[in-house]
Design an enzyme around this catalytic site. Structure first.
Site, PDB file in Angstrom:
ATOM      1  N   CYS A   1       0.802  -1.234   0.000  1.00 17.61           N
ATOM      2  CA  CYS A   1       0.000   0.000   0.000  1.00 17.61           C
ATOM      3  C   CYS A   1       0.833   1.282   0.000  1.00 17.61           C
ATOM      4  O   CYS A   1       0.817   2.023  -0.974  1.00 17.61           O
ATOM      5  CB  CYS A   1      -0.918   0.009   1.214  1.00 17.61           C
TER       6      CYS A   1
HETATM    7  N1  LIG Z   1      -2.736  -6.180   1.516  1.00 11.90           N
HETATM    8  C1  LIG Z   1      -3.201  -5.171   2.196  1.00 11.90           C
HETATM    9  O1  LIG Z   1      -2.846  -4.959   3.342  1.00 11.90           O
HETATM   10  C2  LIG Z   1      -4.240  -4.228   1.591  1.00 11.90           C
HETATM   11  C3  LIG Z   1      -4.949  -3.383   2.442  1.00 11.90           C
HETATM   12  C4  LIG Z   1      -5.910  -2.541   1.912  1.00 11.90           C
HETATM   13  C5  LIG Z   1      -6.113  -2.528   0.539  1.00 11.90           C
HETATM   14  N2  LIG Z   1      -5.413  -3.352  -0.294  1.00 11.90           N
HETATM   15  C6  LIG Z   1      -5.699  -3.312  -1.724  1.00 11.90           C
HETATM   16  O2  LIG Z   1      -6.461  -4.463  -2.089  1.00 11.90           O
HETATM   17  C7  LIG Z   1      -6.110  -4.892  -3.400  1.00 11.90           C
HETATM   18  C8  LIG Z   1      -5.704  -6.359  -3.379  1.00 11.90           C
HETATM   19  O3  LIG Z   1      -4.529  -6.480  -2.605  1.00 11.90           O
HETATM   20  P1  LIG Z   1      -4.020  -7.827  -1.984  1.00 11.90           P
HETATM   21  O4  LIG Z   1      -3.003  -7.435  -0.973  1.00 11.90           O
HETATM   22  O5  LIG Z   1      -5.145  -8.708  -1.578  1.00 11.90           O
HETATM   23  O6  LIG Z   1      -3.289  -8.494  -3.256  1.00 11.90           O
HETATM   24  P2  LIG Z   1      -2.690  -9.964  -3.367  1.00 11.90           P
HETATM   25  O7  LIG Z   1      -1.592  -9.875  -4.345  1.00 11.90           O
HETATM   26  O8  LIG Z   1      -2.440 -10.524  -2.012  1.00 11.90           O
HETATM   27  O9  LIG Z   1      -3.883 -10.814  -3.982  1.00 11.90           O
HETATM   28  C9  LIG Z   1      -4.389 -10.617  -5.240  1.00 11.90           C
HETATM   29  C10 LIG Z   1      -4.840 -11.964  -5.807  1.00 11.90           C
HETATM   30  O10 LIG Z   1      -5.400 -11.716  -7.095  1.00 11.90           O
HETATM   31  C11 LIG Z   1      -5.053 -12.795  -7.958  1.00 11.90           C
HETATM   32  N3  LIG Z   1      -5.207 -12.354  -9.340  1.00 11.90           N
HETATM   33  C12 LIG Z   1      -4.345 -11.622 -10.100  1.00 11.90           C
HETATM   34  N4  LIG Z   1      -4.895 -11.384 -11.300  1.00 11.90           N
HETATM   35  C13 LIG Z   1      -6.125 -11.953 -11.299  1.00 11.90           C
HETATM   36  C14 LIG Z   1      -7.172 -12.009 -12.235  1.00 11.90           C
HETATM   37  N5  LIG Z   1      -7.070 -11.426 -13.428  1.00 11.90           N
HETATM   38  N6  LIG Z   1      -8.292 -12.679 -11.902  1.00 11.90           N
HETATM   39  C15 LIG Z   1      -8.413 -13.287 -10.692  1.00 11.90           C
HETATM   40  N7  LIG Z   1      -7.445 -13.255  -9.755  1.00 11.90           N
HETATM   41  C16 LIG Z   1      -6.319 -12.592 -10.061  1.00 11.90           C
HETATM   42  C17 LIG Z   1      -3.660 -13.141  -7.537  1.00 11.90           C
HETATM   43  O11 LIG Z   1      -3.337 -14.466  -7.927  1.00 11.90           O
HETATM   44  C18 LIG Z   1      -3.718 -12.968  -6.010  1.00 11.90           C
HETATM   45  O12 LIG Z   1      -4.056 -14.186  -5.364  1.00 11.90           O
HETATM   46  C19 LIG Z   1      -5.011  -3.924  -3.871  1.00 11.90           C
HETATM   47  O13 LIG Z   1      -5.582  -2.895  -4.615  1.00 11.90           O
HETATM   48  C20 LIG Z   1      -4.465  -3.376  -2.579  1.00 11.90           C
HETATM   49  O14 LIG Z   1      -3.928  -2.083  -2.747  1.00 11.90           O
HETATM   50  C21 LIG Z   1      -4.487  -4.224   0.226  1.00 11.90           C
END
Ligand SMILES: NC(=O)c1ccc[n+]([C@@H]2O[C@H](COP(=O)([O-])OP(=O)(O)OC[C@H]3O[C@@H](n4cnc5c(N)ncnc54)[C@H](O)[C@@H]3O)[C@@H](O)[C@H]2O)c1
Length: 422
Positions: free
Chosen positions: A262
């Site tokens: 983030c």
């Molecule tokens: N991790 C955090 O602490 C956090 C906190 C708040 C907001 N966010 C936001 O949430 C969003 C997701 O983050 P995250 O940390 O869960 O990411 P992540 O990388 O942990 O997970 C994303 C998942 O999406 C999958 N993926 C990729 N392309 C895909 C597609 N086309 N179709 C289906 N699945 C697909 C990946 O394989 C992965 O498992 C981001 O925008 C991030 O900024 C994250």
């Protein structure tokens, strides 16, 4: 498997804990992810996200209330579809929405009347309405009438136990009032407090404000840490003392640089969008500059510490303690420790590390080494991330030289001549 009421696209740090939350409330969930290994792991009840332990996930999978699939067709039966996909920066540090938009195209092909789509990925204001809506509208369905679209930012903080998905208030902004109403009703099924705003743009900007607030305040205290270094004042003592003020001050700690998905990334989504309005977000740029410089400052500090013992960086053995980006998790994304490893190696240091949450760093050809036996054998121990369960006092006693970027050795550390603190 029970027919899913909720589909979550993206089974990562955000999607899996959210899926758990719905499943624990008795609402059947399907997680859709392109990563076949992750999907198979979930369906075996195995978790790769620390916030969802296997002993919690396993029974949910066994009871048929939670499952995963690589097939987008799994979303068809769901009443609500949540999108929790990565929103990275491109190589030239511009927003890269390609993953979210390709998922929107898959959803658009399958969208049916009555469904809610809620985007949770952090992004710039305008994404939901200007980018996602036109793709979903190609289905021929009308937003606010046939289907519902909202933005609701995720606030998950991996490793945190005092605030969970359920207890952290959720902000929701729909494309139309009916969309907001529908999205609020959906989240209220499992989340204690839902706060509605008038538009997806307000919800998108809320998330960015929260992250920019942290990034700017951390930069402020990181800048102060560099000044304190010159003035020979203990920045940790100053931060702790200021924190005793019961109002008008909020404590932020300095450190070796920002990590995680983030903070190093999200603020630049806003600065990019702002340029479209002939506006320069100077706080964001300045905070980015200060925070990105921290691993270089830490490198310099290690070099000065070695120098004080008549050693050069070149040829010295430097052992990093903690390489994940924050304490008690194994997440390596944008971790400043990785930058520090590069910088140390560029100067000819021999690097090793210990991290109970990160067994290997294949890209660096390194594996975690036990603390016993390594601490007293090396020229310098650098505490980069202070995981719990390590006795830092004992470590400081054994090591020849310690550079502590997290104040893990506390006040006693400063009294000890061979312990250098940020
Ligand atoms: N991790 C955090 O602490 C956090 C906190 C708040 C907001 N966010 C936001 O949430 C969003 C997701 O983050 P995250 O940390 O869960 O990411 P992540 O990388 O942990 O997970 C994303 C998942 O999406 C999958 N993926 C990729 N392309 C895909 C597609 N086309 N179709 C289906 N699945 C697909 C990946 O394989 C992965 O498992 C981001 O925008 C991030 O900024 C994250």
């Amino acid at each position: 498997m029970k027919k899913p009421e909720v589909a979550i696209v993206g089974a990562g740090y955000v999607g899996l804990p959210l899926g758990r939350c719905f499943a624990e409330a008795g609402i059947p969930v399907v997680l859709v992810d392109v990563d076949a290994q992750r999907v198979a792991a979930i369906n075996r009840g195995e978790s790769y996200v620390e916030d969802v332990p296997a002993d919690v996930l396993g029974p949910l999978v066994d009871s048929g209330i939670l499952r995963a699939s690589t097939d987008y067709d799994a979303v068809v039966d769901a009443n609500a579809i949540v999108v929790a996909l990565p929103t990275p920066l491109s190589a030239n540090r511009e927003p890269d929405l390609s993953i979210v938009l390709s998922a929107a195209r898959e959803l658009g092909k399958r969208l049916r009347a009555g469904q809610l789509v809620s985007l949770e990925s952090t992004t710039y204001p305008g994404t939901t309405r200007e980018e996602v809506l036109p793709i979903l509208a190609e289905s021929g369905l009308e937003v606010g009438k046939d289907f519902f679209l909202a933005f609701s930012p995720e606030r998950i903080d991996p490793g945190r136990e005092d605030w969970t998905v359920k207890t952290t208030p959720k902000v929701v902004g729909g494309v139309t009032p009916a969309c907001t109403e529908r999205a609020c009703a959906f989240y209220e099924r499992v989340i204690d407090t839902v706060f509605s705003v008038s538009s997806p743009e307000a919800a998108e900007l809320t998330k960015l404000l929260e992250n920019i607030f942290r990034s700017v305040n951390i930069a402020l205290v990181n800048e102060l840490a560099q000044l304190c270094d010159r003035m020979h004042v203990d920045v940790w003592e100053v931060v702790e003392a200021a924190g005793t003020k019961p109002f008008g001050f909020m404590s932020f700690k300095p450190g070796p640089g920002l990590g995680g998905h983030c903070l190093p990334v999200d603020p630049f989504y806003l600065s990019w969008k702002a340029r479209e309005f002939d506006f320069y977000t100077e706080f964001i740029e300045l905070a980015g500059k200060v925070n990105e410089n921290m691993p270089y400052f830490c490198m310099d500090k290690i070099s000065r510490a070695l120098n004080s013992q008549e050693k050069a960086v070149k040829g010295s053995r430097v052992h990093l303690v903690g390489v994940a980006y924050k304490a008690d998790v194994g997440d390596l994304r944008e971790s400043p420790a990785l930058k520090l490893i590069e910088l140390l190696r560029d100067e000819g240091a021999e690097v090793s590390y210990h991290d109970p949450h990160v067994a290997d760093l294949p890209e660096h050809g390194l594996s975690s080494v036990d603390l016993d036996g390594s601490v007293d054998a090396v020229d310098c121990v650098a505490i980069v991330t202070a995981h719990s369960g390590i006795d830092y006092g004992e470590l400081a006693d054994k090591a020849k030289l310690v550079v502590d970027f997290r104040n893990a050795t506390g006040r006693n550390g400063s009294a000890n001549g061979h312990v250098w603190k940020l």
